[in-house]
Write a protein that holds these residues in place. Structure first.
Motif, mmCIF file in Angstrom:
data_model
loop_
_atom_site.group_PDB
_atom_site.id
_atom_site.type_symbol
_atom_site.label_atom_id
_atom_site.label_comp_id
_atom_site.label_asym_id
_atom_site.label_seq_id
_atom_site.Cartn_x
_atom_site.Cartn_y
_atom_site.Cartn_z
ATOM 1 N N GLY A 82 0.794 -1.217 0.000
ATOM 2 C CA GLY A 82 0.000 0.000 0.000
ATOM 3 C C GLY A 82 0.830 1.271 0.000
ATOM 4 O O GLY A 82 0.486 2.251 -0.677
ATOM 5 N N SER A 83 1.940 1.270 0.717
ATOM 6 C CA SER A 83 2.749 2.482 0.848
ATOM 7 C C SER A 83 3.572 2.800 -0.396
ATOM 8 O O SER A 83 4.088 3.916 -0.532
ATOM 9 N N ILE A 84 3.711 1.833 -1.314
ATOM 10 C CA ILE A 84 4.542 2.077 -2.506
ATOM 11 C C ILE A 84 3.770 1.865 -3.808
ATOM 12 O O ILE A 84 4.371 1.744 -4.872
ATOM 13 N N GLU A 85 2.454 1.831 -3.736
ATOM 14 C CA GLU A 85 1.662 1.564 -4.938
ATOM 15 C C GLU A 85 1.946 2.542 -6.069
ATOM 16 O O GLU A 85 1.940 2.161 -7.242
ATOM 17 N N ALA A 86 2.212 3.788 -5.731
ATOM 18 C CA ALA A 86 2.475 4.782 -6.767
ATOM 19 C C ALA A 86 3.714 4.434 -7.584
ATOM 20 O O ALA A 86 3.837 4.858 -8.743
ATOM 21 N N SER A 87 4.627 3.654 -6.991
ATOM 22 C CA SER A 87 5.864 3.278 -7.675
ATOM 23 C C SER A 87 5.750 1.947 -8.411
ATOM 24 O O SER A 87 6.728 1.476 -8.998
ATOM 25 N N LEU A 88 4.560 1.347 -8.400
ATOM 26 C CA LEU A 88 4.369 0.033 -9.014
ATOM 27 C C LEU A 88 3.516 0.095 -10.273
ATOM 28 O O LEU A 88 3.066 -0.931 -10.757
ATOM 29 N N GLN A 89 3.330 1.281 -10.813
ATOM 30 C CA GLN A 89 2.472 1.450 -11.983
ATOM 31 C C GLN A 89 3.289 1.740 -13.237
ATOM 32 O O GLN A 89 4.410 2.256 -13.156
ATOM 33 N N GLY A 90 2.716 1.383 -14.388
ATOM 34 C CA GLY A 90 3.327 1.714 -15.657
ATOM 35 C C GLY A 90 4.386 0.740 -16.129
ATOM 36 O O GLY A 90 5.263 1.110 -16.925
#
Length: 237
Positions: A56-64
């Motif tokens: 949850g804390s790193i979801e923004a870094s797991l996209q694309g």
């Protein structure tokens, strides 16, 4: 191609990371693990993440991302089925379910093992758990899922396993590897083979979802000699 690697400090993961950083069409590599790899490359970004059950804390870094190579794994030795399930099935699905939601266009490649029990009913505990994990991954809404089942893995380029048992076995096997290749050519892959095959199925797909050692080697040969080999274009999921 943007690639995500889990378990890049392990034996298989080290080989996969090396091949990704050598590939001209890989523009960005991100690793997720509890410890850094120690590798330096302008295309490499590392996330050290303590809780491999919660992203949850790193979801923004797991996209694309275009592909995920999931190389995390533990030995079943001296583990109960409950413990091995937590460290194999639960841990893998925690990551895969998050990634499927964030990257439905992603190709997900999972390192399983020769002898995995797809029926989930066999006598071998580790094989049942691996089979259950494979089956759950195939149900997730990725673009494609490929399940790699390497047998004997030859370590190249200074790569060493972090598992103590394997570190004891491989020095014994190394002088015999040439003989083993003659006797069992379809049962041995190298750390480089695994990485190159993962990249190839992420690029072009494969004719089957489950790849045994002979299939992994065939994908590598097809990538090396595309003009003389039928294209591997059928997507699997």
């Amino acid at each position: 191609m943007r690639v995500l690697i889990f378990g890049a400090t392990g034996m298989v993961g080290q080989g996969v990371l090396r091949e990704c950083l050598r590939a001209q069409d890989v523009e960005y590599v991100q690793t997720i693990g509890r410890s850094p790899t120690g590798q330096l490359d302008p295309r490499l970004h590392e996330i050290v993440h303590a809780d491999m059950m919660d992203y949850g804390s790193i979801e923004a870094s797991l996209q694309g991302f275009d592909a995920c190579f999931f190389c995390l794994g533990v030995s079943s030795m001296r583990k109960t089925e409950a413990d091995y399930t937590r460290l194999t099935y639960d841990l893998t699905l925690a990551a895969a379910q998050t990634l499927a939601r964030l990257n439905p266009q992603m190709t997900f490649v999972y390192v399983s093992g020769t002898g995995t029990d797809s029926s989930e009913q066999g006598r071998s505990m580790w094989a049942r758990v691996k089979g259950r994990t494979e089956n759950a991954l195939k149900r997730l809404p990725f673009k494609a899922v490929y399940l790699f089942r390497p047998g004997v893995i030859e370590q190249l380029h200074g790569i060493r396993s972090r598992t103590r048992l394997y570190r004891m076995i491989y020095p014994v096997l190394k002088p015999l590897m040439s003989l083993l290749r003659l006797l069992m050519p379809n049962q041995i892959v190298t750390t480089a083979d695994v990485g190159q095959a993962m990249l190839e199925v992420a690029r072009h797909g494969a004719q089957k979802a489950v790849l045994e050692p002979a299939d992994i080697n065939a994908v590598c040969r097809a990538a090396a000699h595309p003009a003389g080999t039928p294209p591997l274009t059928q997507r699997a999921g």
